[in-house]
Write a protein that holds these residues in place. Structure first.
Motif, PDB file in Angstrom:
ATOM      1  N   TYR A 124     -14.552  36.300  23.025  1.00 55.09           N
ATOM      2  CA  TYR A 124     -14.224  37.124  24.169  1.00 55.09           C
ATOM      3  C   TYR A 124     -14.675  38.787  24.111  1.00 55.09           C
ATOM      4  N   GLN A 125     -14.476  39.078  24.439  1.00 57.26           N
ATOM      5  CA  GLN A 125     -14.768  41.229  24.526  1.00 57.26           C
ATOM      6  C   GLN A 125     -13.766  41.368  25.787  1.00 57.26           C
ATOM      7  N   ASP A 126     -13.531  43.025  25.783  1.00 59.68           N
ATOM      8  CA  ASP A 126     -13.339  43.786  26.591  1.00 59.68           C
ATOM      9  C   ASP A 126     -14.209  44.333  27.935  1.00 59.68           C
ATOM     10  N   THR A 127     -15.262  44.163  27.645  1.00 58.88           N
ATOM     11  CA  THR A 127     -16.861  44.793  27.891  1.00 58.88           C
ATOM     12  C   THR A 127     -17.651  43.668  28.293  1.00 58.88           C
ATOM     13  N   PRO A 128     -18.299  43.875  29.582  1.00 58.88           N
ATOM     14  CA  PRO A 128     -18.745  43.049  29.945  1.00 58.88           C
ATOM     15  C   PRO A 128     -19.719  42.685  29.776  1.00 58.88           C
ATOM     16  N   SER A 159      -4.987  38.851  34.987  1.00 57.20           N
ATOM     17  CA  SER A 159      -5.204  39.250  33.912  1.00 57.20           C
ATOM     18  C   SER A 159      -5.500  38.217  33.241  1.00 57.20           C
ATOM     19  N   ALA A 160      -5.656  36.848  33.405  1.00 58.24           N
ATOM     20  CA  ALA A 160      -6.210  35.759  33.350  1.00 58.24           C
ATOM     21  C   ALA A 160      -6.594  34.990  33.660  1.00 58.24           C
ATOM     22  N   CYS A 161      -7.151  33.571  31.945  1.00 60.79           N
ATOM     23  CA  CYS A 161      -7.600  32.723  32.876  1.00 60.79           C
ATOM     24  C   CYS A 161      -7.745  31.433  32.251  1.00 60.79           C
ATOM     25  N   GLN A 162      -8.436  30.646  33.220  1.00 63.21           N
ATOM     26  CA  GLN A 162      -8.071  29.034  32.741  1.00 63.21           C
ATOM     27  C   GLN A 162      -8.570  28.844  31.272  1.00 63.21           C
ATOM     28  N   LEU A 163      -9.014  29.779  30.887  1.00 64.05           N
ATOM     29  CA  LEU A 163      -9.340  28.873  30.153  1.00 64.05           C
ATOM     30  C   LEU A 163      -8.931  29.450  28.422  1.00 64.05           C
ATOM     31  N   VAL A 164      -9.267  30.759  28.472  1.00 63.40           N
ATOM     32  CA  VAL A 164      -9.118  31.365  27.545  1.00 63.40           C
ATOM     33  C   VAL A 164      -7.428  31.757  27.219  1.00 63.40           C
TER      34      VAL A 164
END
Ligand code: SF4
Length: 92
Positions: free
Chosen positions: A49-53, A69-74
């Motif tokens: 994961y990174q904070d940028t696209p 601000s959430a993800c099902q996986l991470v």
């Protein structure tokens, strides 16, 4: 008591006992059935994961993103403009 009524009486007692045991087993099973815990999420580092696209891929257009601000996986706080190697194009 005749032999026949003695047999009936014993069968009746046996039926009551078996029904009681069955009921107790059902109650015990209900006590021990617990809901499955939600699957653990992956650590951000494990997903790269990174904070940028990455190009036109970013969390806000990933099908696994959960606004805001959430993800099902991470696990953890996920930026809408972040990205990880499990990015999946959002349908639509
Ligand atoms: S790209 Fe998708 S899978 Fe990866 S952290 Fe962002 S929302 Fe989650």
């Amino acid at each position: 008591m005749s032999e026949r009524s003695e047999v009936r009486s014993q069968m009746s007692r046996r039926t009551v006992i078996l029904r009681s045991v069955g009921g107790a087993a059902t109650a015990a099973a209900m006590v021990f059935v617990k809901p499955r815990p939600a699957a653990a999420k992956m650590a951000p580092a494990g997903a790269a994961y990174q904070d940028t696209p990455k190009g036109d891929q970013q969390c806000s257009n990933c099908s696994l993103f959960q606004a805001p601000s959430a993800c099902q996986l991470v696990d953890g706080t996920i930026s809408p403009s972040g990205w990880c190697k499990y990015w999946v194009k959002k349908a639509g």
